[in-house]
Design a protein around this motif. Structure first.
Motif, PDB file in Angstrom:
ATOM      1  N   ALA A  54      34.804  39.441  33.765  1.00 38.65           N
ATOM      2  CA  ALA A  54      35.414  39.892  35.018  1.00 38.65           C
ATOM      3  C   ALA A  54      34.534  40.925  35.725  1.00 38.65           C
ATOM      4  N   VAL A  55      33.955  41.832  34.941  1.00 41.22           N
ATOM      5  CA  VAL A  55      33.126  42.895  35.511  1.00 41.22           C
ATOM      6  C   VAL A  55      31.789  42.348  36.006  1.00 41.22           C
ATOM      7  N   VAL A  56      31.131  41.542  35.186  1.00 38.17           N
ATOM      8  CA  VAL A  56      29.776  41.079  35.508  1.00 38.17           C
ATOM      9  C   VAL A  56      29.764  39.930  36.510  1.00 38.17           C
ATOM     10  N   ASN A  57      30.653  38.971  36.332  1.00 33.44           N
ATOM     11  CA  ASN A  57      30.585  37.737  37.127  1.00 33.44           C
ATOM     12  C   ASN A  57      31.576  37.672  38.281  1.00 33.44           C
ATOM     13  N   GLY A  74      32.890  40.649  39.872  1.00 34.04           N
ATOM     14  CA  GLY A  74      32.890  41.868  40.681  1.00 34.04           C
ATOM     15  C   GLY A  74      34.183  42.648  40.593  1.00 34.04           C
ATOM     16  N   ALA A  75      34.856  42.558  39.458  1.00 32.66           N
ATOM     17  CA  ALA A  75      36.166  43.209  39.292  1.00 32.66           C
ATOM     18  C   ALA A  75      36.022  44.661  38.862  1.00 32.66           C
ATOM     19  N   SER A  76      37.039  45.448  39.149  1.00 34.12           N
ATOM     20  CA  SER A  76      37.136  46.790  38.580  1.00 34.12           C
ATOM     21  C   SER A  76      37.508  46.662  37.108  1.00 34.12           C
ATOM     22  N   LEU A  77      37.244  47.716  36.351  1.00 36.37           N
ATOM     23  CA  LEU A  77      37.563  47.700  34.926  1.00 36.37           C
ATOM     24  C   LEU A  77      38.991  48.163  34.702  1.00 36.37           C
ATOM     25  N   LEU A  78      39.786  47.336  34.016  1.00 35.05           N
ATOM     26  CA  LEU A  78      41.174  47.658  33.688  1.00 35.05           C
ATOM     27  C   LEU A  78      41.280  48.080  32.225  1.00 35.05           C
ATOM     28  N   PRO A  79      42.327  48.810  31.863  1.00 33.91           N
ATOM     29  CA  PRO A  79      42.448  49.271  30.473  1.00 33.91           C
ATOM     30  C   PRO A  79      42.651  48.140  29.480  1.00 33.91           C
ATOM     31  N   SER A  80      43.213  47.030  29.927  1.00 38.39           N
ATOM     32  CA  SER A  80      43.526  45.927  29.013  1.00 38.39           C
ATOM     33  C   SER A  80      42.291  45.332  28.360  1.00 38.39           C
ATOM     34  N   ASN A 109      29.148  45.497  26.039  1.00 41.14           N
ATOM     35  CA  ASN A 109      29.625  44.179  25.636  1.00 41.14           C
ATOM     36  C   ASN A 109      29.857  44.189  24.127  1.00 41.14           C
ATOM     37  N   THR A 110      31.077  43.919  23.694  1.00 42.11           N
ATOM     38  CA  THR A 110      31.400  43.986  22.271  1.00 42.11           C
ATOM     39  C   THR A 110      30.647  42.952  21.436  1.00 42.11           C
ATOM     40  N   GLN A 111      30.180  41.858  22.050  1.00 43.02           N
ATOM     41  CA  GLN A 111      29.516  40.801  21.300  1.00 43.02           C
ATOM     42  C   GLN A 111      28.122  41.184  20.804  1.00 43.02           C
ATOM     43  N   VAL A 128      27.839  50.227  38.626  1.00 41.44           N
ATOM     44  CA  VAL A 128      26.620  49.465  38.861  1.00 41.44           C
ATOM     45  C   VAL A 128      26.378  48.559  37.661  1.00 41.44           C
ATOM     46  N   ILE A 129      26.110  47.285  37.930  1.00 39.31           N
ATOM     47  CA  ILE A 129      25.839  46.326  36.853  1.00 39.31           C
ATOM     48  C   ILE A 129      24.404  46.508  36.382  1.00 39.31           C
TER      49      ILE A 129
END
Length: 371
Positions: free
Chosen positions: A284-287, A289-295, A314-316, A363-364
């Motif tokens: 969602a963030v990278v591709n 352009g979303a804001s970061l949500l707590p979920s 990135n957890t991966q 910023v990405i």
């Protein structure tokens, strides 16, 4: 009009031209310009002086130079007069924001101001900002509303700043004493020579002059904000601006506002912690352009306060995918991570923002830059 969001700084001489209460003599044309900008899809923030001048006749002072406490009393009543005067020229609501330099220096209050302006603009409301003269002490004052205009342009992430003056722009000599003075329509770089051209104000109710306007322009252009100094006394100035013409002096920004801000986020701010995201949040963030949500947050690393810069992980593969300004402290994030935004208030008892990092504050980081 090559801008999306602009700050317009309006001085005391335009709001209260006789230093004896508010007037619509000049601000009617300014308000019409603001309304035309809004109709064209532009967002406008006003930075308005004039509260002391507006309240001057209502407080007994018996001196051409009132004391600090007398001026603060004038500002207290004059602020009401000034806001009422602005509102009568708009069909949309206006809002009042009173701030000090201390508010802009404090990280949490800075973010609160930014969030408030975002919400107001999203709802079509005109924010009107002034220095909080009723309570500001010397060490907390910005000092003049030209520089306040530049600081508001920064916090609101504007891409244009209009400073309204009582002359047409910056001249190579003082036009009030030299008929051969020539106006400079464009200034690419602010140098000592440009400052040397600036005189002091001759207006007894103003707190700045051309020098403070150039200082404000320098702050703005360094952050990607194109700045104009124009004559606010002439209605035809606003007609020209609406046509995309430059009726005064334009200071060109060296970078686009968005790019300048991204560079600042990426290279200047030091990160104080890390937020580790699940794969859905990464996408969602990278591709998207979303804001970061707590979920989407699975872990928090480090100790940081609201308003600090953090790396987004990135957890991966533990790579840094983004960097941004966090709306919450590490302590609060430990409690709300993995939850939906509508649960934040129930968990914390307050909710300054639905998002953890707004997309405008992020910023990405390309893969090749990650370490």
């Amino acid at each position: 009009m090559n801008f999306n969001r602009a700050v317009i700084k309006v001085g005391s001489a335009l709001v209260a031209p006789d230093a004896n209460g508010c007037s619509g003599k000049y601000i009617q044309a300014i308000a019409a310009f603001v309304s035309a900008c809004q109709a064209a899809g532009k967002e406008i923030i006003l930075v308005s002086s004039g509260s002391v001048a507006a309240g001057r006749s209502l407080i007994k002072h018996g001196s051409p130079i009132p004391s600090i406490e007398t001026k603060q009393a004038m500002a207290s009543i004059g602020q009401m007069q000034m806001m009422a005067n602005w509102q009568r020229f708009f069909e949309v609501p206006c809002s009042q924001l009173l701030i000090t330099h201390g508010d802009l220096k404090n990280r949490q209050r800075y973010i609160n101001i930014k969030n408030t302006i975002r919400v107001l603009l999203a709802n079509g409301i005109i924010p009107i900002v002034n220095e909080n003269d009723t309570v500001a002490t010397e060490e907390l004052k910005v000092g003049d509303n030209d520089n306040l205009g530049a600081l508001v342009a920064l916090v609101s992430e504007a891409d244009a700043l209009f400073i309204l003056s009582d002359i047409d722009g910056v001249y190579d000599q003082d036009p009030r004493g030299n008929p051969n003075a020539k106006m400079l329509p464009e200034i690419e770089k602010i140098t000592e020579k440009i400052y040397a051209m600036a005189g002091t104000t001759s207006n007894p109710i103003a707190t700045g002059g051309m020098k403070t306007k150039i200082q404000a322009a320098e702050k703005a252009v360094e952050n990607g904000i194109t700045t104009y100094i124009v004559n606010g006394h002439k209605p035809e100035v606003f007609e020209k601006l609406l046509k995309g013409e430059n009726p005064g002096t334009c200071f060109q920004a060296s970078l686009e506002a968005t790019k300048a801000r991204k560079n600042w986020l990426k290279h200047t701010l030091k990160s104080s912690g890390q937020l580790v995201l699940d794969i859905g949040a990464v996408n969602a963030v990278v591709n998207k352009g979303a804001s970061l949500l707590p979920s989407g947050i699975v872990a928090i690393k480090g100790q940081f306060a609201a308003g600090d810069s953090v790396d987004v992980i990135n957890t991966q593969d533990n790579s840094i995918i983004a960097k941004g300004i966090c709306q919450y402290s590490a302590r609060d994030l430990q409690r709300i991570k993995g939850h939906n935004s509508d649960q934040i208030f129930d968990i914390l008892g307050y909710r300054p923002s639905k998002v953890i990092i707004h997309r405008d504050d992020m910023v990405i980081i390309p893969n090749q830059d990650s370490e």
